[in-house]
Scaffold this active site. Structure first.
Site, PDB file in Angstrom:
ATOM      1  N   CYS A  40       0.772  -1.031  -0.051  1.00 36.45           N
ATOM      2  CA  CYS A  40      -0.131   0.036   0.127  1.00 36.45           C
ATOM      3  C   CYS A  40       1.033   1.311  -0.092  1.00 36.45           C
ATOM      4  O   CYS A  40       1.761   1.428   0.895  1.00 36.45           O
ATOM      5  CB  CYS A  40      -0.787  -0.026   1.197  1.00 36.45           C
ATOM      6  SG  CYS A  40      -1.678   1.496   1.677  1.00 36.45           S
ATOM      7  N   TRP A  73      -7.357  -6.494   5.915  1.00 33.46           N
ATOM      8  CA  TRP A  73      -6.174  -7.199   5.707  1.00 33.46           C
ATOM      9  C   TRP A  73      -5.937  -8.042   6.726  1.00 33.46           C
ATOM     10  O   TRP A  73      -6.207  -8.179   7.815  1.00 33.46           O
ATOM     11  CB  TRP A  73      -4.946  -5.895   5.825  1.00 33.46           C
ATOM     12  CG  TRP A  73      -5.268  -4.908   5.020  1.00 33.46           C
ATOM     13  CD1 TRP A  73      -5.928  -3.692   5.164  1.00 33.46           C
ATOM     14  CD2 TRP A  73      -4.317  -4.540   3.734  1.00 33.46           C
ATOM     15  NE1 TRP A  73      -5.814  -2.710   4.089  1.00 33.46           N
ATOM     16  CE2 TRP A  73      -4.978  -3.416   3.358  1.00 33.46           C
ATOM     17  CE3 TRP A  73      -3.523  -5.394   3.157  1.00 33.46           C
ATOM     18  CZ2 TRP A  73      -4.083  -3.054   1.970  1.00 33.46           C
ATOM     19  CZ3 TRP A  73      -2.876  -4.775   1.990  1.00 33.46           C
ATOM     20  CH2 TRP A  73      -3.483  -3.691   1.411  1.00 33.46           C
ATOM     21  N   THR A 107      -8.494   0.087   6.668  1.00 31.57           N
ATOM     22  CA  THR A 107      -7.301   0.420   5.724  1.00 31.57           C
ATOM     23  C   THR A 107      -5.998   0.541   6.783  1.00 31.57           C
ATOM     24  O   THR A 107      -6.049   0.504   7.952  1.00 31.57           O
ATOM     25  CB  THR A 107      -7.450   2.099   5.470  1.00 31.57           C
ATOM     26  OG1 THR A 107      -7.816   2.821   6.530  1.00 31.57           O
ATOM     27  CG2 THR A 107      -8.877   2.167   4.533  1.00 31.57           C
ATOM     28  N   VAL A 108      -4.937   0.555   6.179  1.00 28.18           N
ATOM     29  CA  VAL A 108      -3.751   0.802   6.550  1.00 28.18           C
ATOM     30  C   VAL A 108      -3.063   1.962   5.895  1.00 28.18           C
ATOM     31  O   VAL A 108      -3.396   2.318   4.699  1.00 28.18           O
ATOM     32  CB  VAL A 108      -2.647  -0.416   6.118  1.00 28.18           C
ATOM     33  CG1 VAL A 108      -3.185  -1.861   6.965  1.00 28.18           C
ATOM     34  CG2 VAL A 108      -2.764  -0.829   4.665  1.00 28.18           C
ATOM     35  N   TYR A 171      -5.484   6.464  -8.993  1.00 29.14           N
ATOM     36  CA  TYR A 171      -6.529   5.645  -8.740  1.00 29.14           C
ATOM     37  C   TYR A 171      -7.872   6.438  -9.376  1.00 29.14           C
ATOM     38  O   TYR A 171      -8.565   5.383  -9.943  1.00 29.14           O
ATOM     39  CB  TYR A 171      -6.644   5.753  -7.083  1.00 29.14           C
ATOM     40  CG  TYR A 171      -5.862   5.071  -6.411  1.00 29.14           C
ATOM     41  CD1 TYR A 171      -6.303   3.814  -6.090  1.00 29.14           C
ATOM     42  CD2 TYR A 171      -4.458   5.366  -5.861  1.00 29.14           C
ATOM     43  CE1 TYR A 171      -5.508   3.015  -5.080  1.00 29.14           C
ATOM     44  CE2 TYR A 171      -3.798   4.642  -5.120  1.00 29.14           C
ATOM     45  CZ  TYR A 171      -4.186   3.208  -4.985  1.00 29.14           C
ATOM     46  OH  TYR A 171      -3.134   2.546  -3.911  1.00 29.14           O
TER      47      TYR A 171
END
Length: 329
Positions: A40, A73, A107-108, A171
């Site tokens: 990521c 994740w 999210t990370v 993106y």
């Protein structure tokens, strides 16, 4: 996704901060765990900053695998599929420990409070700034100043346009579901890359004469450009290797301790090509591109500048954080 086919990033994050004088979340050695994935780009910023500042011994790091499902994740890189510090199989568990009905994406990067097992924040933009400004008591001797006060306005200005057109621009192009939305992202992306090329043709770094937060934020997108964004996200006017200034600039950073030694090209490719089944339904992961060029001389020293200012390079990464040699040039 908007009705026009434009990709809209969910920018609502858990905005709690860990600060030097915090009541709920004070800076403490050993209390928190930074959860990342090397795949990521947003998490990779935190990995680099933590490394440059020498925070490894006070802020532990859990590394999730490169792929995930709709639930979040997972820690499938660990022998038993559980994070060895948090004892969880999925990052989702830390979010639900604090917010049982958490409605948004898991999210990370995310910072987790180890004693409670609860997520503190996943506000990736603020996490790195706080590592620079709130964790100073634990910075290593010789740690660089990545967000110096006298340059913050300029750094913030650069970060804003780079986020809009480049970091998020790839993106917006890749996830567009209409031709017009794709082209609306494609044009500003390459216009901004041309603008960055012009800026960096006469100075080694984006702001001032040392590495700053601005360089880190741009690097994590550029390092992924040819492996995934050029083909997978259809950002194909030019490869990064065909943009001489930016190609030399990103090689300069890649070869700087704390940057390239955090990059896992295998994880990067597996994440994008396997997880994004709407774009790549076969989940075939490309073998290329050839990576040996990342180690070629870049010649950027001729522009002057001092990578770490009055500081020093970070030492080698801890043994358990070394990227496998087969995943690098």
């Amino acid at each position: 996704m908007a009705s026009t086919g434009e990709y809209k990033r969910d920018s609502n994050y858990i905005t709690d901060r860990i600060t030097a004088d915090g009541d709920d979340w004070p800076v403490e050695a050993g209390r928190y765990r930074l959860v990342v994935s090397r795949a990521c780009p947003w998490a990779s910023r935190a990995v680099i900053v933590r490394r440059l500042l020498g925070l490894e011994s006070v802020l532990s790091m859990g590394i999730a695998g490169p792929t995930h499902d709709e639930r979040s994740w997972t820690f499938d890189l660990d022998p038993d599929g559980r994070d060895p510090v948090l004892g969880i199989e999925r990052l989702q568990e830390a979010f639900f420990a604090r917010f049982p009905d958490y409605p948004r994406g898991i999210t990370v990067p995310a910072v987790v409070d180890v004693p409670s097992g609860q997520v503190v924040t996943n506000d990736y933009a603020q996490i790195t700034l706080d590592l620079s400004t709130e964790w100073t008591a634990f910075h290593r001797p010789g740690a660089p100043s990545l967000y110096p006060k006298e340059l913050r306005d300029e750094i913030d200005e650069i970060n804003d346009v780079v986020f809009r057109d480049v970091n998020n621009g790839v993106y917006r192009a890749g996830f567009a579901s209409s031709q017009s939305a794709y082209e609306d992202a494609y044009g500003p992306l390459f216009s901004r890359l041309d603008w960055l090329s012009a800026r960096l043709s006469s100075q080694r770094y984006l702001v001032g004469d040392t590495i700053t937060e601005a360089d880190i934020r741009l690097f994590t997108t550029l390092v992924r450009f040819d492996p995934v964004y050029h083909g997978h996200f259809k950002c194909n006017r030019s490869k990064l290797t065909e943009l001489p200034v930016l190609w030399a600039y990103v090689r300069d950073l890649y070869q700087t301790p704390g940057f390239g030694d955090t990059v896992d090209f295998d994880h990067i490719k597996r994440h994008y090509y396997v997880v994004h089944t709407s774009i790549n339904p076969t989940q075939i992961v490309p073998v290329g591109p050839e990576l040996s060029g990342w180690l070629l001389p870049h010649g950027r020293e001729a522009l002057g500048g001092r990578p770490f200012g009055d500081g020093t390079p970070p030492p080698p990464p801890p043994a358990d954080e070394v990227v496998p040699a087969s995943h690098q040039p």
